[in-house]
Each structure stands twice: as C-alpha cells, then as structure tokens.
Design a protein around this motif. Structure first.
Motif, mmCIF file in Angstrom:
data_model
loop_
_atom_site.group_PDB
_atom_site.id
_atom_site.type_symbol
_atom_site.label_atom_id
_atom_site.label_comp_id
_atom_site.label_asym_id
_atom_site.label_seq_id
_atom_site.Cartn_x
_atom_site.Cartn_y
_atom_site.Cartn_z
ATOM 1 N N GLY A 436 12.760 1.372 -3.949
ATOM 2 C CA GLY A 436 12.745 1.279 -5.400
ATOM 3 C C GLY A 436 12.824 -0.141 -5.918
ATOM 4 N N ASP A 437 12.892 -1.134 -5.020
ATOM 5 C CA ASP A 437 13.047 -2.526 -5.449
ATOM 6 C C ASP A 437 11.798 -3.064 -6.139
ATOM 7 O OD1 ASP A 437 15.637 -2.732 -4.473
ATOM 8 O OD2 ASP A 437 14.946 -3.259 -2.457
ATOM 9 N N ALA A 438 10.658 -2.529 -5.770
ATOM 10 C CA ALA A 438 9.390 -2.930 -6.387
ATOM 11 C C ALA A 438 8.366 -1.850 -6.067
ATOM 12 C CB ALA A 438 8.920 -4.294 -5.878
ATOM 13 N N VAL A 439 7.279 -1.832 -6.831
ATOM 14 C CA VAL A 439 6.189 -0.897 -6.577
ATOM 15 C C VAL A 439 4.896 -1.699 -6.533
ATOM 16 C CG1 VAL A 439 5.009 1.215 -7.285
ATOM 17 C CG2 VAL A 439 7.432 0.901 -7.842
ATOM 18 N N VAL A 440 4.182 -1.613 -5.415
ATOM 19 C CA VAL A 440 2.889 -2.287 -5.280
ATOM 20 C C VAL A 440 1.851 -1.245 -4.900
ATOM 21 C CG1 VAL A 440 3.998 -4.454 -4.595
ATOM 22 C CG2 VAL A 440 3.170 -2.881 -2.836
ATOM 23 N N ALA A 441 0.590 -1.573 -5.105
ATOM 24 C CA ALA A 441 -0.500 -0.658 -4.789
ATOM 25 C C ALA A 441 -1.108 -1.014 -3.444
ATOM 26 C CB ALA A 441 -1.562 -0.712 -5.885
ATOM 27 N N GLY A 442 -1.977 -0.142 -2.972
ATOM 28 C CA GLY A 442 -2.702 -0.388 -1.734
ATOM 29 C C GLY A 442 -4.167 -0.062 -1.908
#
Length: 488
Positions: A436-442
């Motif tokens: 939950g510290d960050a959200v990135v895409a792929g």
C-alpha cells in the motif's frame, strides 16, 4: 419510506446526510498516509458478502459507518502523491461541488424538457472545446461516458460517411472491405469499436511506431496505398494525442495531409492529451488537431474532473445525424423544425448525466489557465522523473516523456536473463501494491514486462518518485534473494 425521497419536505435531512458523508470522506483524506491499504480481494470479499442487503440499517450514520469498513478504508486514493498507476487524476474541488449539485437535481441531458439550462450549458462547453481545438464554425459534439464511447461514436460516423458514392456499397462484403489505421501504441478501444460496428477482424491495421512511439507516417502512407490498390476502403485513420503507455503524440500535420490525399476520415484520440488545449506552454504539441474530422477528449484525465466526463467533437455537425433516431414519446421529428435542442439527437446514449456541470464549475472558478498550469506541472515532473531514471543504473527507461508517463523497469545487477528481469519487476509491482506504500502500473514493451509511472497529481514531487524507485528496487532485490534461497 417517503422520508428518504429528496424534495421540499426532506431538504434538511438531505443537508445533514450529505454533510455527514462529506465529513467522513474529508476525515479519510486527512488521515490517509498511503494511497492504498494493501487489502487483497480475498480478504475484502467476505466483509461485503456477509452484508444482508434485504435487512436495511434504517440509519444513515450506521450505513456510513459500514461503508467506511467495506469501501472508504480500503479505497484506492488517486489524491495521494504516490498513486502513480493509471490515467486517474485527483479531482478539483469546484468539479466535486458540481458533482454534488448534478446528482441531487438529477437532470437527464437527453431532451430539453428534462434538463433546460443543462442542455445549454453542455452545448456551450462543446462550443468552447471545439474552439480550443480549432474545428471551425460548423463544429459540434456531445458529452460521453469516456474515451471508449467517444472513439466508438467517432468511428460510427466515419463508417457511415464512407458510404456515399462508393460503388458496390450494398454488396454483402462491403463492411469487410473497410479499414481503420491506428498506431501500434493506439488504444484498444479502436479494435473493440470495430467489432461493435460489425467490421471484420482484419479491419484494424496497426501502423508501426518510431523510437518515440509515434506513428510512422511513411508506414501509414504505404498502408493507405496498399489498401487502395487492393480495392479496400480506407475508412478512418486514428491518430493518438497521448498514448496510454507513453503519452506519445502522433505527427498530426503529416497524418492530416495523408488523410486529405486519400479522402480518409481523420479521428484524433486526445483522451489523454486534451489537457494541452489549456496548457500555457505546450499547446503547440497539438498542432494539426484542428484538421481532424472528429476528436475524443477526456476531461476526467488531464482536466482533473471526476469520472465520468468526456466528449466527442466533430468538424461538421451534420455528421452527427448518423447517431440520430426519433421516438414519438421522446424526440419526435417535429421538434427539429421547432428548434427544440434535444441532445439525444447527437448521442449514443439516451438517459445521460449532466456531467458537463463539473467542467462548467471548474472553468467558472479556476479558469482554463488554472487547469492548464496543473497539467503543465505534471508534465514538468515527468521530465524530472526521466532525468532520475536515466541517471540511475538500476533502471532502464524506454522513452523521454511527451506528456506525463514514464515506462521503465528495474535491472537488478545480479540478473542477466530477460525472463528473470521480468519476474523481478512483476514481483516488485505486486509487492508494492500489497504494501500500500505506492501504486504503479505495468505494461509490456517488446514482449518484456515494464513498470509505469502515470503522473497526474501536481502534489507528487521528485522526492516521491525517488522514494518509490527505491521501494521498487528493494522489492526486486528481495525477490532475487528469496529465489536464491529457494535454489539452495
């Protein structure tokens, strides 16, 4: 139960209920220290499944308390500066105010007698957007649910406009001969639209991109020539002004020249890049968009509006007739001669929210320059992020940003095989989401797994980017360590 209907008798109940809801959301925004709780679907689903929807709580406060447990506490908050994943923006307060007003009044924008001033406000905003694009005095358009619907409607118009004067159009294979050209980096909704329009699987022709992920116009010219030589019909070219992965902008002037030469409809998908229309410094990146036959804009991306808020614009208002159907109970033909402004005459939808109000409130409070400055900030941040990635030996970055996205991957020093690098990056993304510290895409580039920062929050800083990159590298190294332990 009538006490829950919104009317003159329940206005005070409405005020108290909405205020309590707003206070809970505001408290959540104030308290959150990360964009996501990290909850898994398996953990959250039982909480929701055990709620008996046939046993109401009969109390607004209790319902809000329950909502906090099953939604608010574990929502993904785009407002947090370390939400860096998809094309989701933090929203501006004037637009949220507009959302509250339009939901309560509940106008439907299909006919004049259901919306009155709402119809005129939407039409004024369409004219304003068309003028910003430069489509000319005959332009028109309508608000839609999003870029996918806007692209679908634009291609419907292109299909219908490709019919007049073409010999053999009534032949059984007529639709099979239509072709749509879009770059390899274009949006998947083009293929989805082709299927919905009854076109053949071969109808969408992918055009190669250059190093900067922009459509190669030489390749487009070749494909158009090949299409014509084969007796096929070049129905439309879809140029992208802001691809989802790279933010790349196709060479619009050159593509417009080719479309004119081949008599092909030019649609510009500017769902992402439409924020450039109000940018004080980058408007020139959209040069050539004024030559389009149709344009998609998503205000709920780079105009910082709540979902949903999109529009499709056309150079020639008469082409919207291809979406017009008349129903005696709703918009009988006589209303056209009576000049009653029914927006359903232009739309694929019937019942439709007054989403235009959100943009109207934003422009009246902040002004176009205010929106444009926010978009400029995230584009500037992407340039700074590119510098960080290019200088960091732990990462490989694909292309310099045209807008506000960065596609990259971690290259752990201990890994040399591409499949191992793929696994390390997939693990890092999943571990980051779970924390939950960050959200990135792929995404994938050349068949390999990459990560993506989509920067749409002006509150995000280079310190945030640096911290998230360190987290990604740490998770990748953790994966490698665990892999070595398993191997031993």
């Amino acid at each position: 139960m009538r006490s829950h209907l919104l009317n003159d008798l329940t206005a005070e109940h409405y005020r108290r209920s909405v205020t309590e809801g707003v206070e809970r959301v505001a408290a959540q925004l104030t308290a959150m220290d990360r964009p996501f709780s990290g909850v898994s679907a398996d953990a959250l689903a039982p909480r929701i499944e055990r709620i008996d929807l046939d046993r109401p709580l009969h109390d607004t406060s209790a319902a809000l308390e329950e909502l906090e447990e099953v939604y608010l506490r574990d929502a993904v908050y785009f407002h947090h500066p370390r939400y860096l994943a998809h094309l989701n923006c933090p929203v501006v307060i004037p637009a949220v105010l507009g959302e509250a007003v339009l939901s309560a009044v509940n106008s439907s924008l299909d006919t004049w007698d259901q919306s009155a001033g709402g119809t005129l406000i939407e039409r004024r905003l369409i004219d304003w957007t068309a003028a910003r694009i430069g489509l000319g005095p005959a332009a028109d358009g309508v608000f839609t649910s999003g870029g996918t619907q806007s692209n679908l409607q634009a291609l419907l118009l292109a299909r219908e406009e490709s019919k007049p004067g073409r010999a053999g159009w009534e032949a059984s294979d007529a639709h099979a001969r239509l072709r749509i050209f879009v770059s390899e980096a274009g949006h998947f909704s083009v293929r989805k639209s082709a299927k919905l329009l009854g076109l053949s699987p071969e109808s969408v022709v992918p055009v190669p991109v250059d190093h900067d992920k922009r459509m190669q116009t030489v390749a487009l010219a070749h494909e158009l020539e090949r299409c014509r030589a084969a007796g096929l019909v070049p129905m439309a070219v879809v140029a992208t002004a802001g691809t989802t992965d790279f933010g790349s902008i196709d060479p619009l002037p050159e593509i417009a020249e080719l479309c004119e030469r081949f008599g092909t409809w030019l649609h510009v998908d500017a769902a992402y890049g439409c924020g450039l229309l109000v940018s004080p410094t980058r408007r020139h990146l959209l040069t050539g968009i004024e030559r389009a036959d149709s344009v998609t804009v998503d205000y709920h991306k780079s105009f910082f509006q709540p979902v949903s808020s999109s529009a499709v614009l056309v150079r020639d208002a008469s082409t919207l007739r291809h979406a017009t159907y008349h129903a005696d109970y709703l918009n009988p033909r006589r209303m056209v001669t009576e000049r009653i402004p029914n927006q359903v005459d232009k739309s694929l939808q019937t019942t439709r929210r007054f989403d235009a109000l959100k943009l109207w409130m934003t422009l009246r409070v902040m002004g176009a320059d205010g929106i444009g400055h926010l978009f400029d900030e995230v584009c500037d941040l992407a340039r700074q992020g590119w510098g960080l990635l290019a200088a960091d030996p732990r990462f490989d970055v694909v292309v310099a940003p045209a807008l506000s996205t960065l596609v990259f991957r971690c290259i752990p020093a201990a890994v040399t095989d591409p499949a191992g690098i793929d696994r390390a990056n997939l693990y890092a993304r999943k571990a980051l989401l779970a924390s939950g510290d960050a959200v990135v895409a792929g995404t994938k580039v050349g068949g390999r797994h990459y990560l993506k920062f989509t920067l749409l929050n002006p509150e995000t800083t280079t310190d945030d980017l640096t911290a998230v990159l360190d987290l990604i590298a740490g998770h990748a190294e953790q994966y490698l360590g665990e892999s070595l332990d398993r191997a031993c």
